[in-house]
Design an enzyme around this catalytic site. Structure first.
Site, mmCIF file in Angstrom:
data_model
loop_
_atom_site.group_PDB
_atom_site.id
_atom_site.type_symbol
_atom_site.label_atom_id
_atom_site.label_comp_id
_atom_site.label_asym_id
_atom_site.label_seq_id
_atom_site.Cartn_x
_atom_site.Cartn_y
_atom_site.Cartn_z
ATOM 1 N N SER A 47 -6.979 3.424 -8.144
ATOM 2 C CA SER A 47 -5.699 2.714 -8.189
ATOM 3 C C SER A 47 -5.970 1.268 -8.563
ATOM 4 C CB SER A 47 -5.028 2.759 -6.810
ATOM 5 O OG SER A 47 -3.934 1.871 -6.732
ATOM 6 N N TYR B 270 -5.262 2.302 2.267
ATOM 7 C CA TYR B 270 -5.170 2.666 0.857
ATOM 8 C C TYR B 270 -6.057 1.768 0.007
ATOM 9 C CZ TYR B 270 -3.001 3.977 -3.595
ATOM 10 O OH TYR B 270 -2.781 4.426 -4.875
ATOM 11 N N LYS C 263 -9.475 3.061 -1.823
ATOM 12 C CA LYS C 263 -9.451 3.049 -3.283
ATOM 13 C C LYS C 263 -10.550 2.138 -3.837
ATOM 14 C CE LYS C 263 -6.109 5.948 -4.138
ATOM 15 N NZ LYS C 263 -6.333 7.214 -4.858
#
Length: 255
Positions: free
Chosen positions: A136, A148, A152
């Protein structure tokens, strides 16, 4: 890498970017496309559209990844391209319990490790193969939610390690780092976050799939559907303190 005649597996293939990639790979002439997802009904629908194969999988479980590869190989032949695309995003930061951090770690990072453990030995034996790991823009720019962003980042780092370790031995590696894309994950965010993430011009999943095909053809390591992500990434490298101050302002607006 050209997709024509290739055997491809896409995890998280039932919706969003994964479904768009599966459809596009089939349109590019892939010999077989395996749509792997926890949601077998949705995966079956995508597979039906492209005359592919749906397989239910929990990417956090190593045995499930190995089973998907075995099923794909039995159906179509050795896997040429494995797209480790499934991911999750749970809002929050340090207050989130360990269970959330562990779950996010298992899906956003360890799934890539499981895929590499299964496929790298087979690809080395054949002398060819390709791994596409979806991370991402948050993996480059540390946006918003802690689990997250952190996992990532780890996904990007692991893809770099794979490229360094195996790139000269016949295995291609690319890391997909999109920004805001009109997917169920994006639409689940608040309106304020959607606006901050996209600036009002999010891409479609089909746009991302097109960029992926182009990136694979050129065998680029970083596949960046949003051109501005590269600009931000370069700014971060040039002056991280200035970049952090800018991100602090963005984070304050999000809150």
């Amino acid at each position: 890498m050209e997709l024509n005649g290739k055997v491809v597996v896409v995890t998280g293939g039932a919706s969003g970017i994964g479904a768009a990639m599966a459809r596009r790979f089939a349109a590019e002439g892939a010999r077989g496309v395996v749509v792997a997802d926890r949601d077998i009904e949705a995966a079956s629908q995508v597979a039906k559209e492209i005359a592919g194969l749906a397989v239910q999988v929990d990417v956090s479980v190593a045995a499930d990844i190995e089973r998907v590869v075995d099923v794909a190989t039995a159906q179509y032949g050795p896997v040429d391209l494995f797209c480790s695309n499934a991911g999750i995003a749970i809002p929050g930061g340090i207050e989130l319990p360990d269970e959330v951090w562990n779950q996010t770690w298992d899906v956003n990072l360890m799934a890539h490790v499981h895929a590499a453990r299964t496929l790298v030995p087979r690809m080395l034996e054949r002398g060819s193969g390709y791994l596409l790991n979806t991370a991402s823009a948050a993996g480059l720019l540390s946006q918003f939610d802690a689990p997250y962003a952190v996992t990532k980042h780890a996904a990007v780092s692991f893809a770099e390690w794979l490229a360094i370790t195996y790139g000269a031995r016949g295995i291609g590696v690319s890391c997909l780092c999109p920004g805001a894309v009109d997917t169920p994950m994006f639409r689940s965010a608040s309106e304020v976050r959607q606006e901050l993430m996209s600036g009002g011009h999010e891409l479609t999943a089909d746009d991302v799939a097109q960029t992926v095909v182009d990136g694979l053809r050129d065998e680029r390591f970083l596949i960046l559907p949003h051109e501005e992500v590269l600009t931000y990434y370069q700014s971060k490298a040039e002056d991280i303190d200035r970049w952090l101050r800018g991100m602090q302002k963005l984070h304050a607006r999000a809150d």
